[in-house]
Enzyme design. Structure first.
Site, PDB file in Angstrom:
ATOM      1  N   LYS A   1       0.668  -1.466   0.036  1.00 26.73           N
ATOM      2  CA  LYS A   1       0.133   0.035   0.200  1.00 26.73           C
ATOM      3  C   LYS A   1       0.905   1.120  -0.133  1.00 26.73           C
ATOM      4  O   LYS A   1       1.773   1.441   0.663  1.00 26.73           O
ATOM      5  CB  LYS A   1      -0.721   0.283   0.965  1.00 26.73           C
ATOM      6  CG  LYS A   1      -2.108  -1.533   1.436  1.00 26.73           C
ATOM      7  CD  LYS A   1      -2.687  -1.520   2.599  1.00 26.73           C
ATOM      8  CE  LYS A   1      -1.785  -1.724   3.354  1.00 26.73           C
ATOM      9  NZ  LYS A   1      -2.401  -2.244   4.985  1.00 26.73           N
TER      10      LYS A   1
ATOM     11  N   THR B   1      -8.371   8.797   9.594  1.00 23.66           N
ATOM     12  CA  THR B   1      -7.990   7.552   8.539  1.00 23.66           C
ATOM     13  C   THR B   1      -7.182   5.837   9.727  1.00 23.66           C
ATOM     14  O   THR B   1      -6.628   5.079   9.400  1.00 23.66           O
ATOM     15  CB  THR B   1      -6.744   7.982   7.926  1.00 23.66           C
ATOM     16  OG1 THR B   1      -5.432   8.094   9.557  1.00 23.66           O
ATOM     17  CG2 THR B   1      -6.608   8.662   7.177  1.00 23.66           C
TER      18      THR B   1
ATOM     19  N   GLY C   1      -7.493   2.438  11.433  1.00 23.58           N
ATOM     20  CA  GLY C   1      -7.298   1.208  10.468  1.00 23.58           C
ATOM     21  C   GLY C   1      -7.499   1.049   9.267  1.00 23.58           C
ATOM     22  O   GLY C   1      -8.590   0.262   8.785  1.00 23.58           O
ATOM     23  N   THR C   2      -7.255   1.666   8.985  1.00 22.78           N
ATOM     24  CA  THR C   2      -7.250   1.562   7.405  1.00 22.78           C
ATOM     25  C   THR C   2      -6.266   0.138   7.300  1.00 22.78           C
ATOM     26  O   THR C   2      -7.002  -0.549   5.800  1.00 22.78           O
ATOM     27  CB  THR C   2      -6.471   2.480   6.599  1.00 22.78           C
ATOM     28  OG1 THR C   2      -5.122   2.699   6.980  1.00 22.78           O
ATOM     29  CG2 THR C   2      -7.235   4.348   6.713  1.00 22.78           C
ATOM     30  N   GLY C   3      -5.714  -0.158   7.680  1.00 22.08           N
ATOM     31  CA  GLY C   3      -4.720  -0.951   7.056  1.00 22.08           C
ATOM     32  C   GLY C   3      -5.841  -2.753   7.292  1.00 22.08           C
ATOM     33  O   GLY C   3      -6.052  -3.611   7.311  1.00 22.08           O
ATOM     34  N   CYS C   4      -6.897  -2.315   8.313  1.00 22.62           N
ATOM     35  CA  CYS C   4      -6.860  -3.455   8.978  1.00 22.62           C
ATOM     36  C   CYS C   4      -8.449  -3.701   8.327  1.00 22.62           C
ATOM     37  O   CYS C   4      -8.197  -5.148   8.121  1.00 22.62           O
ATOM     38  CB  CYS C   4      -7.617  -3.361  10.398  1.00 22.62           C
ATOM     39  SG  CYS C   4      -6.169  -3.010  11.988  1.00 22.62           S
TER      40      CYS C   4
END
Length: 277
Positions: free
Chosen positions: A174, A208, A210-213
């Site tokens: 990402k 933003t 928790g975007t990865g989760c």
């Protein structure tokens, strides 16, 4: 038949990341969510204020009872915290017959709190990456795992090759941390030489957390529902783009993404993510 997914991750008391974000995402995408908790955090939009890991044997026990009673189609890992927990997770996945596995290598929270011990990085490389269907690091995580600096898209490709050489079947790096790039560009690569760039408008927002989760949970849900990997990656990109674009404005710090924005956006999302192979 109802599809089932399992998330193996930590709890976020603020509800924006971790187990809570994963289960919300599974629900939004029509997949039944199960969970194995690895740690409890005292956390809100201002940061992580405390971390209490569970015993490794309790993590393994949670996994085993879920696998014994449910037909789990896909699994994702998030915050694993320690080498001991990683070892038990790897053993539990092997005992379940190596289901499709999405690895979100959670290492450091936005506020700087370390969510993976340094000694656990090697355990992740050796025990979890070779089992994974796809790994979804952001730029800082990919730098640690691949052992290199990533300053541009060419570096992302080199890091992707290194991660595939470590045994993962595919990788999504990402690229949101490359702030010089006009758009938020993510790179998908697999061991067959497939390469896809996915880009979306860069959204200026503080929501933003928790975007990865959320991205990895959406990817897991699409896989659990039977989508091919490449299509699942595109769907996950659209899901997280909607979640970031339609912020909730909660909290005084980095607010959570909006997990129900995807369905509200509907077909308008198809033009938001550009795909270049």
């Amino acid at each position: 038949m109802t599809s089932v997914a399992l998330t193996i991750a930590g709890s976020d008391s603020g509800g924006g990341a971790g187990i809570q974000a994963d289960l919300k995402t599974f629900q939004e995408l029509g997949v039944f969510g199960t969970s194995a908790l690895t740690a409890v955090t005292a956390q809100n939009t201002l940061g992580v204020h405390g971390v209490w890991p569970l015993g490794p044997e309790s993590v393994r026990a949670q996994m085993e009872v879920v696998f014994a009673d449910f037909e789990v189609s896909a699994v994702k890992t998030g915050m694993l915290f320690s080498g001991e927990i990683i070892g038990e997770v790897a053993a539990g996945l092997a005992g379940a017959g190596h289901p499709m596995l999405v690895v979100d290598p959670v290492m450091i929270a936005k506020g700087g709190a370390h969510l993976l011990r340094e000694e656990a990085v090697e355990a992740m490389r050796e025990k979890v990456l070779p089992m994974s269907t796809v790994i979804t690091p952001n730029i800082p995580e990919a730098e640690v795992l691949a052992g290199m600096n990533i300053l541009n898209p060419e570096d992302m490709e080199e890091a992707g090759r290194r991660l595939i050489e470590m045994g993962t079947r595919s990788v999504v790096i990402k690229g949101g941390h490359l702030e010089k790039e006009e758009r938020a560009c993510d790179l998908f690569m697999d061991g067959r030489g497939e390469r896809i760039w996915l880009s979306a408008e860069r959204i200026q927002t503080k929501d933003t957390h928790g975007t990865g989760c959320t991205f990895s949970a959406a990817l897991t849900a699409f896989l659990a529902a039977g989508e091919p990997l490449e299509k699942a990656v595109v769907g996950a990109k659209r899901f997280i783009h909607a979640a970031i674009s339609d912020g909730l404005g909660l909290g005084a710090g980095h607010g959570p993404t909006n997990h129900w924005a995807y369905h509200r956006a509907g077909s308008a999302l198809k033009g938001e993510v550009l795909i270049d192979s």
